[in-house]
Design a protein around this motif. Structure first.
Motif, PDB file in Angstrom:
ATOM      1  N   UNK A 411      -4.848 -11.948  11.143  1.00 16.72           N
ATOM      2  CA  UNK A 411      -5.670 -11.196  10.196  1.00 16.72           C
ATOM      3  C   UNK A 411      -6.504 -10.132  10.912  1.00 16.72           C
ATOM      4  N   UNK A 412      -6.983 -10.450  12.089  1.00 18.18           N
ATOM      5  CA  UNK A 412      -7.781  -9.476  12.828  1.00 18.18           C
ATOM      6  C   UNK A 412      -6.924  -8.299  13.277  1.00 18.18           C
ATOM      7  N   UNK A 413      -5.675  -8.559  13.659  1.00 21.67           N
ATOM      8  CA  UNK A 413      -4.774  -7.467  14.033  1.00 21.67           C
ATOM      9  C   UNK A 413      -4.518  -6.576  12.830  1.00 21.67           C
ATOM     10  N   UNK A 414      -4.280  -7.199  11.673  1.00 18.19           N
ATOM     11  CA  UNK A 414      -4.053  -6.400  10.460  1.00 18.19           C
ATOM     12  C   UNK A 414      -5.299  -5.583  10.122  1.00 18.19           C
ATOM     13  N   UNK A 415      -6.446  -6.243  10.162  1.00 19.38           N
ATOM     14  CA  UNK A 415      -7.667  -5.543   9.784  1.00 19.38           C
ATOM     15  C   UNK A 415      -8.014  -4.430  10.778  1.00 19.38           C
ATOM     16  N   UNK A 515      -1.418 -11.469   0.841  1.00 15.28           N
ATOM     17  CA  UNK A 515      -2.644 -11.234   0.073  1.00 15.28           C
ATOM     18  C   UNK A 515      -3.721 -10.607   0.939  1.00 15.28           C
ATOM     19  N   UNK A 516      -3.844 -11.067   2.176  1.00 19.54           N
ATOM     20  CA  UNK A 516      -4.850 -10.495   3.080  1.00 19.54           C
ATOM     21  C   UNK A 516      -4.541  -9.029   3.384  1.00 19.54           C
ATOM     22  N   UNK A 518      -3.098  -6.905   1.364  1.00 17.58           N
ATOM     23  CA  UNK A 518      -3.494  -6.141   0.187  1.00 17.58           C
ATOM     24  C   UNK A 518      -5.011  -6.009   0.092  1.00 17.58           C
ATOM     25  N   UNK A 519      -5.721  -7.097   0.348  1.00 17.48           N
ATOM     26  CA  UNK A 519      -7.183  -7.037   0.284  1.00 17.48           C
ATOM     27  C   UNK A 519      -7.749  -6.123   1.361  1.00 17.48           C
ATOM     28  N   UNK A 520      -7.166  -6.166   2.545  1.00 19.53           N
ATOM     29  CA  UNK A 520      -7.635  -5.280   3.620  1.00 19.53           C
ATOM     30  C   UNK A 520      -7.396  -3.822   3.272  1.00 19.53           C
ATOM     31  N   UNK A 521      -6.212  -3.527   2.734  1.00 16.27           N
ATOM     32  CA  UNK A 521      -5.910  -2.146   2.342  1.00 16.27           C
ATOM     33  C   UNK A 521      -6.889  -1.660   1.279  1.00 16.27           C
ATOM     34  N   UNK A 522      -7.150  -2.509   0.307  1.00 16.39           N
ATOM     35  CA  UNK A 522      -8.085  -2.128  -0.751  1.00 16.39           C
ATOM     36  C   UNK A 522      -9.495  -1.922  -0.186  1.00 16.39           C
ATOM     37  N   UNK A 556       2.348  10.609  -0.613  1.00 16.41           N
ATOM     38  CA  UNK A 556       3.178  10.899   0.555  1.00 16.41           C
ATOM     39  C   UNK A 556       3.219   9.755   1.557  1.00 16.41           C
ATOM     40  N   UNK A 557       2.628   8.621   1.250  1.00 17.46           N
ATOM     41  CA  UNK A 557       2.622   7.473   2.168  1.00 17.46           C
ATOM     42  C   UNK A 557       3.279   6.280   1.468  1.00 17.46           C
ATOM     43  N   UNK A 558       4.589   6.154   1.569  1.00 16.08           N
ATOM     44  CA  UNK A 558       5.253   5.023   0.883  1.00 16.08           C
ATOM     45  C   UNK A 558       4.836   3.662   1.427  1.00 16.08           C
ATOM     46  N   UNK A 559       4.480   3.593   2.703  1.00 15.56           N
ATOM     47  CA  UNK A 559       4.075   2.309   3.256  1.00 15.56           C
ATOM     48  C   UNK A 559       2.718   1.863   2.725  1.00 15.56           C
ATOM     49  N   UNK A 560       1.922   2.800   2.218  1.00 11.84           N
ATOM     50  CA  UNK A 560       0.666   2.410   1.579  1.00 11.84           C
ATOM     51  C   UNK A 560       0.940   1.607   0.319  1.00 11.84           C
ATOM     52  N   UNK A 561       1.953   2.003  -0.408  1.00 12.83           N
ATOM     53  CA  UNK A 561       2.307   1.247  -1.611  1.00 12.83           C
ATOM     54  C   UNK A 561       2.865  -0.122  -1.250  1.00 12.83           C
ATOM     55  N   UNK A 562       3.555  -0.210  -0.104  1.00 12.14           N
ATOM     56  CA  UNK A 562       4.087  -1.497   0.313  1.00 12.14           C
ATOM     57  C   UNK A 562       2.979  -2.505   0.610  1.00 12.14           C
ATOM     58  N   UNK A 563       1.812  -2.017   1.006  1.00  8.80           N
ATOM     59  CA  UNK A 563       0.705  -2.926   1.258  1.00  8.80           C
ATOM     60  C   UNK A 563       0.211  -3.580  -0.023  1.00  8.80           C
TER      61      UNK A 563
END
Length: 891
Positions: A411-415, A515-516, A518-522, A556-563
């Motif tokens: 989770x820390x790496x993702x965040x 889920x983490x 998605x929450x981090x992205x948001x 223009x960021x498709x990977x943002x939607x993947x999150x």
């Protein structure tokens, strides 16, 4: 401050200052005095505490000294007892010799005495020979890591030296000081062997045989109980665990190796306790073998040359064997010691293990750690916990300590990756805002060779279309910014995909990671928008750059939607929560649009403030304004047949054909200003907000014109203003959904209708409606930027079924709505130019007879609310028919 208070002159103070100031100085002096008192109390308390501590230390030293003296006395008593035991064999031999002296002749006595001396001499020499050979032999066993053999030889050497020292007063020993010197060489081996044993127990990898050898050596060297040896063993394993986590400058171990080594130390320690100390462990088997009668004496560990001298040695030396009196530990004792060790390991793990996990930088390393940890063999924790009366899973270090840290690190790496990507993007946006490089309309709409795809494959690919990007104002810098941000998000998604593809991870943990993410992205996007709003941007270029780059992140960021909306490979773990991700994505898109709408509204208000209708439209309509501002009206001739006189009656009316010139000019200038300020295509919400604000200002302006005396007294002015309002209502598609604007514009239209004769308005109404429709269609091309999609003419709906004949259809929002419909085709008669007015003759049919042929009516567009059929030009005065009046009344 203190110096100032100490140097106060009381007389001067009362002369130069008031009562309030003197009171303040008095309070400061009292505060200072209290602080000094508190400081003095603290200082005295510290000195008193030091004295108490010194007194306690002296008392403890006295107790320790008394204990040491008592132990020295015990040592002296033990040495005296040992001396008596060592001389027991020699005394028995001497007594036997003395008894035979009396029974034999003097010669035999002399010969036996000489033989005894010679035997004593040879025995002493043999013992000294053993002492000289033992150091090298002990070193050989230490080099070969046979620690128990080295310890046994050291105890054997001490036994030999003790016997020689007890006989140190004899003449022979006085002549052989080498025995004493050789013991000085052998004495340090006690510390050397023990250090080697402790170092071996502190190794990361420790075999059961080596552990038993070390434990047996400690029992032999220190003569301590098994509980103390167990505590030493567990303490050394703690040091081994800590050394695995701490990196040394001389070692270049990878983080993964250090983590796996530390886990191996913990598991191996439990396994060693199980194999060596629990039940009939390997250690107790070795101790039983040493205590059996078949165990060879210590002299058998000597070299073959020294073993041949065994017949010269006294029996007490030749038959020496180490003795062990060790009681077996109960499961409760072993479990209690292990529980204390577990508490210590938990503290060490909390202090150091998390720091090592913080060095893991990618998911692949974590996956390797998990795979290696599960593939390595682990003890049977359940059986050991039941036998040692421990809590469930207390010995499973991987599940209790490592798995939570692994999940936290993931989770820390993702965040941290998300935070770094978002921070870099925000900094790039700031650089673009500070540079202020906003592309103008000519740069955005300039045709380039790579606008259109070069092949069908390129057109069908997921790559963003250049022309579509330019319609939204996304220049090269914005596209590059989104490309870098999307590449960073792609790395995050790829890293997470590594963890999700691992077979050993539970589905609940995988769903938790998704889920983490998605929450981090948001959270990061929300923080980005908050930081962007905190800049308090007011300049139009800065606002445009901020909102363009923010909106481009979504498109223009498709990977943002993947999150938020998981990929197809992830949905096997999300199951019912897939729809939740789509809802979150729609929510975050709505949040970004809402926040950027506030930026749009600032730009809209700025444009409208710079081009106010109050400043550019005439506030009062007089004759000069009518001549200059009112467009050329169309003259229509109505022809009817009088039933009584049986002849045709013609009446002429004049109707506005287009809005006021000042209104057209204002809208044109406003569109030009809007195009210069925002060269890109306005989103529908922004366009709606712009039109609502524009209509609000226009209606306020027309309200002032409607309430003017000139409007109320002139039917033509009221008719032109009514035409303008109908034109605005049609062009901007004011519907009942926009209740406030709808009520306002209709209220003003009703006020203007009150200024027009009702009979004339009855004649004008249908023609005004058709003229408004024709004017709105003719000006559709000019007002296309402001025209909402709902106001597009019927021609656009026809184009929706065609194959998009121009490239501008790339910017359409759907298959049936076009941003830029084709311009309508109008006849030359409908074009309001500078020539003379062309008259139209429209026949009013008789009530019962067929209509008389009239002049040809101009061509109109098919379809639309304002279009009529070819025979709709034949009309009659509904007012005359309603009131039953003759046509003479209209002459």
């Amino acid at each position: 401050m203190t110096a100032n208070l100490l140097n106060l002159n009381v007389d001067t103070l009362f002369e130069q200052h008031g009562v309030s100031e003197i009171d303040a100085v008095h309070k400061k002096i009292q505060t200072l005095v209290e602080n000094k008192r508190e400081e003095l109390r603290t200082h005295v308390g510290e000195r008193y505490r030091d004295l108490l501590q010194a007194a306690d230390t002296i008392a403890a030293m006295q107790t320790s000294a008394g204990t040491l003296i008592e132990q020295v006395r015990h040592v002296q008593a033990n040495c005296r007892s040992l001396n008596e035991q060592q001389l027991l064999g020699f005394q028995s031999v001497a007594n036997a010799s003395a008894s035979t002296v009396d029974s034999r002749p003097e010669a035999a006595l002399h010969q036996r005495s000489a033989g005894r001396k010679l035997q004593t001499y040879y025995g002493t020499m043999a013992q000294i020979k053993l002492l000289t050979a033992l150091p090298e032999l002990i070193w050989t066993h230490l080099d070969n890591e046979r620690f128990y053999a080295a310890a046994e030889l050291f105890i054997f050497s001490r036994h030999i030296s003790t016997g020689l020292q007890l006989d140190g007063q004899s003449a022979l020993m006085q002549k052989l000081p080498v025995a004493r010197k050789q013991w000085e060489i052998l004495r340090p081996f006690h510390v050397t062997i023990k250090q080697a044993v402790l170092a071996a127990l502190e190794r990361e990898e420790l075999l059961p045989e080596m552990a038993v050898d070390c434990l047996q050596s400690l029992l032999l060297l220190d003569k301590s109980d098994l509980g103390a040896v167990l505590q030493t063993f567990l303490g050394l394993r703690s040091s081994a665990f800590l050394s695995c986590l701490q990196s040394r400058p001389s070692e270049s171990r990878r983080v993964k190796e250090r983590i796996l080594a530390s886990l191996g130390v913990l598991n191996d320690t439990v396994e060693l306790l199980d194999k060596c100390l629990l039940d009939d462990g390997l250690l107790f088997t070795r101790l039983a073998d040493c205590a059996s009668s078949t165990c060879p004496p210590s002299i058998n560990r000597m070299e073959s040359g020294e073993r041949q001298l065994a017949h010269l040695l006294p029996d007490i030396i030749a038959g020496f064997r180490p003795q062990f009196k060790v009681s077996q530990l109960t499961p409760e004792q072993l479990g209690g010691a292990l529980k204390q060790w577990l508490d210590k390991m938990n503290a060490l793990a909390a202090a150091h293990l998390q720091q090592v996990f913080a060095l893991v930088s990618n998911m692949q390393t974590i996956q390797d750690i998990k795979s290696a940890a599960r593939s390595n063999g682990r003890p049977d924790f359940v059986r050991l916990e039941e036998k040692l009366h421990l809590e469930h899973s207390q010995l499973d270090f991987y599940a209790r300590k490592y798995v939570p840290l692994i999940n936290a690190r993931v989770r820390e790496i993702i965040r941290s990756s998300w935070a770094a990507a978002m921070k870099q993007t925000y900094e790039r946006v700031l650089v673009l805002i500070e540079s202020g490089q906003v592309q103008g309309p000519h740069e955005i709409w300039r045709e380039q060779s790579d606008d259109l795809p070069l092949s069908l494959a390129a057109a069908l690919s997921d790559q963003p279309k250049r022309l579509a990007n330019r319609t939204k104002g996304y220049d090269g810098a914005t596209v590059e910014l989104c490309k870098q941000f999307d590449s960073q998000l792609a790395d995050i998604v790829q890293e997470l995909n590594v963890m999700l593809q691992e077979q050993t991870t539970r589905s609940e943990d995988k769903l938790s990671l998704i889920t983490f993410l998605r929450e981090t992205a948001q959270e990061q996007l929300t923080e980005y928008l908050s930081n962007l709003k905190g800049l308090q941007l007011r300049e139009r270029p800065a606002l445009l750059l901020a909102l363009r780059n923010s909106l481009a992140l979504v498109e223009l960021c498709p990977n943002l939607k993947l999150c938020f909306c998981q990929s197809s490979s992830w949905r096997q773990w999300t199951a019912n929560s897939a729809g939740v991700g789509i809802e979150h994505w729609q929510r975050i898109c709505g949040l970004i649009e809402e926040e950027m709408l506030s930026f749009w509204l600032l730009i809209v208000d700025d444009v409208l403030a710079g081009h106010s209708c109050e400043d550019r439209l005439p506030k009062v309509i007089n004759h000069e304004v009518v001549l200059r501002d009112f467009a050329l009206w169309q003259t229509l001739t109505l022809e009817q047949r009088d039933e009584e006189q049986d002849k045709s009656v013609q009446s002429t009316i004049r109707i506005p054909s287009q809005p006021r010139l000042s209104l057209q000019t204002y809208l044109h200038q406003l569109i030009q200003a809007l195009n210069m300020a925002v060269p890109q295509t306005l989103p529908p919400k922004v366009l709606q907000a712009f039109n609502q604000r524009l209509l609000g200002k226009l209606l306020a302006h027309y309200k002032g014109l409607t309430s003017a005396e000139g409007t109320k007294s002139s039917q033509n002015i009221a008719l032109q203003l009514y035409f303008d309002l109908k034109f605005l209502e049609r062009v901007f598609a004011i519907s009942r959904e926009e209740r406030l604007l709808y009520d306002q514009i209709h209220a003003q239209q009703n006020q203007l209708r009150d200024c027009i004769d009702p009979f004339d308005f009855e004649l004008f109404a249908e023609h005004i409606t058709s003229h408004v429709a024709r004017a709105s269609g003719r000006l559709q091309g000019e007002l296309g930027v402001l025209t909402p999609l709902a106001a597009a003419p019927s021609l656009s709906s026809a184009l929706a079924h065609e194959a998009d004949p121009n490239v501008l259809c790339l910017s359409s929002s759907g298959s049936t709505s076009l941003w830029f419909p084709l311009l309508p085709i109008v006849m030359s008669q409908a074009a309001g130019g500078g020539g003379s007015a062309s008259e139209r003759k429209i026949l009013a049919p008789e009530p019962a007879e067929k209509a008389v042929p009239t002049t040809t009516t101009p061509t109109r567009k098919s379809g639309g609310s304002g279009a009529r059929k070819a025979d709709s030009g034949k009309s009659k005065s509904s007012a005359a028919s309603f009131f039953g009046m003759s046509q003479e009344w209209f002459r």
